[in-house]
Design an enzyme around this catalytic site. Sequence first.
Site, PDB file in Angstrom:
ATOM      1  N   GLU A 193      -0.057  -0.995   5.686  1.00 56.30           N
ATOM      2  CA  GLU A 193       1.050  -0.596   6.564  1.00 56.30           C
ATOM      3  C   GLU A 193       1.019   0.899   6.822  1.00 56.30           C
ATOM      4  O   GLU A 193       1.408   1.359   7.898  1.00 56.30           O
ATOM      5  CB  GLU A 193       2.390  -0.999   5.937  1.00 56.30           C
ATOM      6  CG  GLU A 193       3.593  -0.859   6.869  1.00 56.30           C
ATOM      7  CD  GLU A 193       4.238   0.526   6.861  1.00 56.30           C
ATOM      8  OE1 GLU A 193       5.066   0.803   7.748  1.00 56.30           O
ATOM      9  OE2 GLU A 193       3.908   1.347   5.971  1.00 56.30           O
ATOM     10  N   ASP A 210       0.850  -1.189   0.000  1.00 56.09           N
ATOM     11  CA  ASP A 210       0.000   0.000   0.000  1.00 56.09           C
ATOM     12  C   ASP A 210       0.885   1.238   0.000  1.00 56.09           C
ATOM     13  O   ASP A 210       2.077   1.178   0.317  1.00 56.09           O
ATOM     14  CB  ASP A 210      -0.942   0.010   1.198  1.00 56.09           C
ATOM     15  CG  ASP A 210      -0.216   0.129   2.526  1.00 56.09           C
ATOM     16  OD1 ASP A 210       0.851  -0.509   2.688  1.00 56.09           O
ATOM     17  OD2 ASP A 210      -0.699   0.859   3.419  1.00 56.09           O
TER      18      ASP A 210
END
Length: 361
Positions: A124, A69
């Site tokens: 994350e 991400d």
Amino acid sequence: MSKSALDPVEFLKGALEIPSPSGKERAVAEYLAEGMQKLGLKGFVDEADNARGQVGEGPVQVVLLGHIDTVPGQIPVRLEGGRLFGRGAVDAKGPFVAMIFAAAGLSEEARRRLTVHLVGATEEEAPSSKGARFVAPRLKPHYAVIGEPSGWEGITLGYKGRLLVKARREKDHFHSAHHEPNAAEELISYFVAIKAWAEAMNVGQRPFDQVQYTLRDFRVHPAELRQVAEMFFDLRLPPRLPPEEAIRHLTAYAPPTIELEFFGREVPYQGPKDTPLTRAFRQAIRKAGGRPVFKLKTGTSDMNVLAPHWPVPMVAYGPGDSTLDHTPYEHVEVAEFLKGIEVLRGALEALAQTHAGEKEG
């Protein structure tokens, strides 16, 4: 498709062209899993939308975990002057793609001694750390490498912890001529006290061992009968100050009239310099022509999430300059990216040699 049909730079470029802000990683996870399959690895997407891969059948379990991400804000993806630009080039699609190609390039001997698990983790960049928390109880590694930019010659041993704090004060409204601090002033006084406490803690300490504070938001809500003020700040915590200890200090400094809420608790972590894993990386970096440098980071990563679950040798490693994280000009040098693949593969091979005398699976 043959393994040679996938070029690492073009494959990373393809991953950068797929937007994947936190919570919307499925498309890039499928792209990465398909690529792993083409490279001869077992590739799939799990229930947390992690891009997963596996290679080898050895007894020594190694986890290579990077996040797929990104923060919001797309950057036009382009290859220009030996640099690949794009959101995630260094933080952290670049490091994870380097892990994929390193694992795919392992020798048959290493594959007999190691089982390498690849995890392209989701969320994350969000407080949830969804991907890392999903695999934490499901994988039992002997070694773990977190894919974060360290520079190809760098080995990151630790990250500071974090604590997010919301403070709120509500009180009856009164005339501004009245000699009494209003709700906003009371919160300001509290934050000033916290700053003084942190600065006292920091005397004589190197940056990694200091308490860092940042005021993120401050709001005063207009009301006819009640004053309401809220502020949001975060603390970056050194290893000597875990979140629960910091909470005790923050609570002690707060008047009983101020409401406190704590979240985003990440435990600080610092690993040892001399383990089979660090030795493998030092050897691989030197073999690639570099000089190994140990680093400690003041931010946080999935290392903070996983270290309490996996009490094993752990480092963070990945090509790229971390000062470019989250910037509008994020890019990775192609030569650096390729060196990162070489070092990761070399470290895995060295780790396999460390366990050469053990029974193979």
